[in-house]
Design an enzyme around this catalytic site. Sequence first.
Site, short mmCIF file in Angstrom:
data_model
loop_
_atom_site.label_atom_id
_atom_site.label_comp_id
_atom_site.label_asym_id
_atom_site.label_seq_id
_atom_site.Cartn_x
_atom_site.Cartn_y
_atom_site.Cartn_z
N TRP A 11 7.34 -21.79 24.20
CA TRP A 11 7.13 -23.16 23.69
C TRP A 11 6.96 -24.18 24.82
CZ3 TRP A 11 11.30 -23.69 19.23
CH2 TRP A 11 10.86 -22.96 18.12
N LYS A 12 7.18 -23.75 26.05
CA LYS A 12 7.07 -24.68 27.19
C LYS A 12 7.91 -25.93 26.92
CE LYS A 12 2.82 -22.36 28.25
NZ LYS A 12 1.49 -22.35 28.85
N HIS A 96 6.95 -17.51 35.44
CA HIS A 96 5.75 -18.00 34.74
C HIS A 96 4.87 -18.75 35.74
CE1 HIS A 96 3.18 -20.33 32.09
NE2 HIS A 96 3.43 -19.40 31.17
N GLY A 174 -3.86 -22.02 28.41
CA GLY A 174 -4.10 -23.38 27.92
C GLY A 174 -5.53 -23.84 28.02
N SER A 214 -4.18 -18.03 26.05
CA SER A 214 -5.02 -18.42 24.91
C SER A 214 -5.08 -17.35 23.82
CB SER A 214 -6.43 -18.81 25.36
OG SER A 214 -6.37 -19.93 26.22
N GLY A 235 1.44 -19.30 24.12
CA GLY A 235 1.82 -20.69 24.35
C GLY A 235 1.44 -21.55 23.15
N GLY A 236 0.32 -22.24 23.26
CA GLY A 236 -0.09 -23.23 22.26
C GLY A 236 -0.03 -22.74 20.82
P1 13P Z 1 -1.50 -20.52 25.99
O1 13P Z 1 -1.31 -19.50 24.91
O2 13P Z 1 -1.32 -21.93 25.53
O3 13P Z 1 -2.78 -20.29 26.75
O4 13P Z 1 -0.30 -20.28 27.04
C1 13P Z 1 -0.07 -19.01 27.53
C2 13P Z 1 1.20 -19.00 28.28
O5 13P Z 1 1.33 -19.59 29.34
C3 13P Z 1 2.33 -18.26 27.70
O6 13P Z 1 3.35 -18.12 28.61
#
Ligand code: 13P
Length: 250
Positions: A11-12, A96, A174, A214, A235-236
């Site tokens: 989730w950052k 990361h 991202g 992604s 991530g997103g």
């Molecule tokens: P995204 O899925 O947003 O590209 O991010 C990938 C990520 O950094 C997962 O750790």
Amino acid sequence: MPRKKLIAANWKMFKTPAEAKAFVDAFLPLVAGHTRDEVALFPSPVLLPTVIAAAKGSIVAVGAQNIHFAEEGAYTGETSVGQLIAIGGTHTLIGHSERRQYFAETDEIVNKKLHTALKHNIIPIVCVGEVLAERESGKTESVIKTQITGALAGITAEAAAPIVIAYEPVWAIGTGKTATPQIAVDAHKIIRAEVARLLGAAVAANIRILYGGSVKPDNATSLLGEEEIDGALVGGASLKPESFAAIAKY
Ligand code: 13P
């Protein structure tokens, strides 16, 4: 035995505790009874107690996005592995690319964190991956090998079983630019061969290598359909319960 896939949400630095709770409450019914894969959430430290409480008794594991390598000490702003364990966390991301890029994490620091996580039975997901300039100049293989060798320094085959590796090409994070399944598979094979060289064929055959960058509901099936791809670090698309559940159930 086929390796069980792990679908993980990074989730950052997103969500409030209320939003995190709402996510888990909506997400759990969507993956109820889904035992084919392991599912894990990696929220910010301040959200961990909320998410751990909300996910208790479910199939969903919860971990940290980062730990410090020291057991405790004067490290302002950091989280120790003991603090993570005390609140019920079971996993952690390590190294990361955003930690490497913005917080100067080196392979040496990644290695120290990996030793600390394994010592305390926390399941580590060690992230590696090349930046665009490295790929374009033909350095992908050497960059990945250096990161894997650095991360695994001093780790024995006996201790290595819990380790998970995530291949996250930085140019795909991202950006909406996903690695093709073939690009990911090729990188995973380099990683697995390097693990075999360092820790032996048995460890390499069992170690899980996730792909991240992604991953979305519409590309999850083609990526996760590959035998060489043992899961996803998302991530997103992990921020919404529906899209992360769609990925988990690819
Ligand atoms: P995204 O899925 O947003 O590209 O991010 C990938 C990520 O950094 C997962 O750790």
